[in-house]
Design an enzyme around this catalytic site. Structure first.
Site, PDB file in Angstrom:
ATOM      1  N   ASP A 165       7.118  -6.928   4.491  1.00 52.62           N
ATOM      2  CA  ASP A 165       6.894  -7.825   5.645  1.00 52.62           C
ATOM      3  C   ASP A 165       5.495  -8.423   5.696  1.00 52.62           C
ATOM      4  O   ASP A 165       5.302  -9.495   6.255  1.00 52.62           O
ATOM      5  CB  ASP A 165       7.199  -7.090   6.953  1.00 52.62           C
ATOM      6  CG  ASP A 165       6.163  -6.043   7.256  1.00 52.62           C
ATOM      7  OD1 ASP A 165       5.932  -5.155   6.405  1.00 52.62           O
ATOM      8  OD2 ASP A 165       5.539  -6.120   8.333  1.00 52.62           O
ATOM      9  N   ASP A 220       1.773  -4.442   3.606  1.00 56.61           N
ATOM     10  CA  ASP A 220       2.174  -3.107   3.151  1.00 56.61           C
ATOM     11  C   ASP A 220       3.472  -3.195   2.346  1.00 56.61           C
ATOM     12  O   ASP A 220       3.952  -4.283   2.069  1.00 56.61           O
ATOM     13  CB  ASP A 220       2.296  -2.137   4.339  1.00 56.61           C
ATOM     14  CG  ASP A 220       3.323  -2.615   5.335  1.00 56.61           C
ATOM     15  OD1 ASP A 220       4.339  -3.199   4.914  1.00 56.61           O
ATOM     16  OD2 ASP A 220       3.121  -2.413   6.543  1.00 56.61           O
ATOM     17  N   GLU A 264      -4.231 -10.172   8.099  1.00 51.90           N
ATOM     18  CA  GLU A 264      -2.957  -9.845   7.418  1.00 51.90           C
ATOM     19  C   GLU A 264      -1.983 -11.022   7.496  1.00 51.90           C
ATOM     20  O   GLU A 264      -1.764 -11.576   8.565  1.00 51.90           O
ATOM     21  CB  GLU A 264      -2.305  -8.604   8.048  1.00 51.90           C
ATOM     22  CG  GLU A 264      -1.038  -8.194   7.283  1.00 51.90           C
ATOM     23  CD  GLU A 264      -0.359  -6.937   7.812  1.00 51.90           C
ATOM     24  OE1 GLU A 264      -0.570  -6.583   8.987  1.00 51.90           O
ATOM     25  OE2 GLU A 264       0.397  -6.322   7.030  1.00 51.90           O
ATOM     26  N   TYR A 281       7.680  -2.040  14.571  1.00 55.65           N
ATOM     27  CA  TYR A 281       8.478  -3.166  15.071  1.00 55.65           C
ATOM     28  C   TYR A 281       9.423  -2.685  16.155  1.00 55.65           C
ATOM     29  O   TYR A 281      10.631  -2.615  15.987  1.00 55.65           O
ATOM     30  CB  TYR A 281       9.220  -3.852  13.922  1.00 55.65           C
ATOM     31  CG  TYR A 281       8.267  -4.586  13.007  1.00 55.65           C
ATOM     32  CD1 TYR A 281       7.697  -5.795  13.408  1.00 55.65           C
ATOM     33  CD2 TYR A 281       7.912  -4.074  11.777  1.00 55.65           C
ATOM     34  CE1 TYR A 281       6.802  -6.469  12.590  1.00 55.65           C
ATOM     35  CE2 TYR A 281       7.009  -4.740  10.953  1.00 55.65           C
ATOM     36  CZ  TYR A 281       6.463  -5.931  11.367  1.00 55.65           C
ATOM     37  OH  TYR A 281       5.574  -6.598  10.563  1.00 55.65           O
TER      38      TYR A 281
END
Ligand SMILES: *[C@@H]1O[C@H](CO)[C@@H](O)[C@H](O)[C@H]1NC(C)=O
Ligand SMILES: *[C@@H]1O[C@H](CO)[C@@H](O)[C@H](O)[C@H]1NC(C)=O
Ligand SMILES: *[C@@H]1O[C@H](CO)[C@@H](O)[C@H](O)[C@H]1NC(C)=O
Ligand SMILES: *[C@@H]1O[C@H](CO)[C@@H](O)[C@H](O)[C@H]1NC(C)=O
Ligand SMILES: *[C@@H]1O[C@H](CO)[C@@H](O)[C@H](O)[C@H]1NC(C)=O
Ligand SMILES: *[C@@H]1O[C@H](CO)[C@@H](O)[C@H](O)[C@H]1NC(C)=O
Length: 479
Positions: free
Chosen positions: A75, A78, A457, A227
């Site tokens: 995603d 990571d 990120e 999430y």
């Protein structure tokens, strides 16, 4: 075949560039925004892989549950595969192609390939084991203790799932949305694949409706730290059924929408968790103006000069919704604005926010402003898309981008050894072209420091909706 036109288009583009000096190169940004997805791939990489510093990874994913769950996307920075945001990514890639594919030119095949990499994986999650929908691979907590290339991964590839007993209507509704949207994209291109997507979409939607629950409430689930389904699952039931309605044209799904109680409800948000506004705009632009009042109420909450606006903007003009990773909201909402602008222009429709007249141009101007900001027209003079423009982030928070590649450093880099690369202040050795980072803070400031995860990120759900807006702007202003 469309590519034969390229030379003429290039001439035309250079001509436009001279005419409309100052517009970003939307065609270049579009190509890069799609290329990014190749850097996020998990599984066995195909021979035509263009981001060549990545290699095969996660080849035994699913084995813990005796199933095959290879493929799909990491995603962000990571190496975990989270179905909830991945399915949203797939839905938004599909919607980008459905709505703006006509202005993608030579990028259309690449966009479809990016979509299919995700939809192939989602099919596996829904069909690998009867009675189960797989919702994640990789222990996200163990991953936090580790800074490692996906190719080197040795953290537990724990498999997470939902079932009748422990349901997840949120992740199931979003998976159904993704599969149904993808089935629309492939209807003509690959009819059998499209039919398969549709069949599984219906099955997963049925499961979402019949067994209600939040996937992050399943006992032992680590998802809430990552999430969490903050908005609950009603919005995914609405979103999934909206997509199934558009894909099947079956009244059954439409009638179900009205039972969910979203008539006259509006919001000023749109994200991997909260889909209400997306469904309303989808239904009002592609479903004969259903939920148009709600869609326009949403626009009035977003537009900066509207009397009912509830949306903050930075001094530099960037929509500012929420930390961390504010650009995800900017790109998701900008997609809705672009799509509504296109619909208004094609239907000759205007509306009012209080006494302010809103035209297609008002929305187009706002969408352009947000995209131009991301591409470098901002107080930092910095493009927030890696590899685009002259200045862009060098130290993105991303494991495989920040550690030397398998090509240049074939020996294993351990979990602990990897942290040296996270903490170093060197530029990332592997340039993840097209990655859009979390972006600046509310004062338009950005520190190019890897450990500042909230801002540095990139994620797949920042890019997926941006693909659509870039195609839309390339279609209007030239590439
Ligand atoms: C996987 O298969 C092995 C061997 O048949 C069995 O022992 C194990 O319980 C299975 N695991 C799961 C999660 O089904
Ligand atoms: C699902 O989550 C939402 C939001 O936290 C909550 O309001 C709702 O009660 C939950 N539903 C169930 C069935 O647990
Ligand atoms: C929605 O609002 C309209 C206009 O205010 C009203 O006529 C209608 O009854 C409302 N519908 C619902 C389901 O609340
Ligand atoms: C807008 O910004 C102000 C000042 O930072 C903040 O207090 C407020 O909560 C923000 N509003 C929204 C809706 O984000
Ligand atoms: C950005 O560019 C403008 C115009 O060239 C300049 O005035 C400004 O100082 C620059 N800002 C930064 C942060 O470099
Ligand atoms: C990295 O940090 C060192 C020590 O603080 C500093 O001298 C150097 O300029 C920095 N390099 C970069 C690329 O920022």
């Amino acid at each position: 075949m469309a590519c034969k036109l390229l030379f003429l288009q290039l001439l035309w583009c250079s001509f436009l560039l001279v005419l409309v000096h100052g517009n970003p190169n939307y065609g270049d940004a579009l190509e890069k925004s799609i290329l990014f997805f190749e850097g996020q791939r998990s599984g066995e990489l195909p021979p035509d892989q263009r981001i060549t510093w990545r290699s095969h990874s996660g080849l035994t994913d699913g084995s813990q549950a005796n199933v095959t769950l290879t493929g799909g996307y990491y995603d962000g920075g990571d190496n975990v595969k989270f179905s909830f945001p991945m399915a949203f990514t797939v839905t938004m890639l599909a919607w980008s192609i459905i709505e703006h594919g006509e202005s993608m030119d030579c990028q259309l095949d690449n966009a479809r390939a990016a979509l299919r990499w995700g939809s192939d994986y989602l099919l596996k999650t829904a069909t690998a084991a009867p009675g189960k929908l797989f919702v994640g691979v990789g222990d996200p907590n163990a991953e936090q203790e580790c800074w490692e290339r996906p190719e080197d991964m040795d953290t537990p590839r724990t498999v997470y799932s939902v079932s009748n007993e422990y349901p997840g209507s949120d992740v199931a509704g979003e998976t159904a949305a993704a599969l149904a949207a993808a089935s629309i994209v492939f209807q003509k291109e690959d009819h059998d694949y499209s039919k398969q997507l549709m069949k599984v979409a219906k099955k997963v939607m049925k499961f979402a409706v019949k067994y209600k629950g939040n996937y992050s409430d399943v006992p032992g689930s680590p998802m809430c730290t990552f999430y969490c389904s903050y908005s609950g699952f009603q919005d995914e039931l609405f979103w999934g059924s909206s997509w199934l309605f558009l894909a099947t044209k079956k009244k059954f799904y439409f009638k179900y929408l009205d039972t969910l109680g979203f008539k006259n409800k509006s919001t000023d948000f749109f994200s991997w968790d909260d889909k209400l506004a997306g469904a309303q705009i989808l239904l009002s632009t592609r479903g004969r103006s259903y939920y148009r009042t709600e869609a326009e109420d949403f626009m009035c909450r977003i537009l900066p000069n509207s009397p009912s606006s509830t949306t903050n903007y930075t001094k530099g003009g960037l929509m500012f919704k929420l930390e961390p990773t504010n650009l995800q909201y900017v790109t998701s909402i900008t997609f809705l604005i672009s799509t509504y602008a296109k619909y208004m222009a094609s239907s000759n429709h205007n509306f009012y926010c209080g006494d302010i007249l809103v035209t297609a141009e008002s929305l187009r101007t706002l969408a352009k402003k947000q995209v131009d900001y991301i591409l470098g027209e901002n107080p930092m003079n910095l493009s927030y898309m890696v590899g685009y423009g002259e200045r862009f982030p060098q130290q993105i928070y991303h494991r495989s981008s920040s550690i030397p590649s398998m090509n240049s450093h074939p020996s294993h880099v351990t979990c602990e050894a990897g942290f040296e690369y996270l903490k170093s202040n060197y530029s990332n050795p592997n340039i993840l072209i097209g990655a859009v980072v979390g972006g600046p803070d509310q004062n338009d400031a950005y520190l190019d420091v890897r450990e500042d995860k909230a801002h540095t990120e990139p994620t797949t759900y920042i890019n997926a909706p941006l693909v659509g807006s870039l195609a839309y702007l390339a279609g209007i202003y030239g590439c």
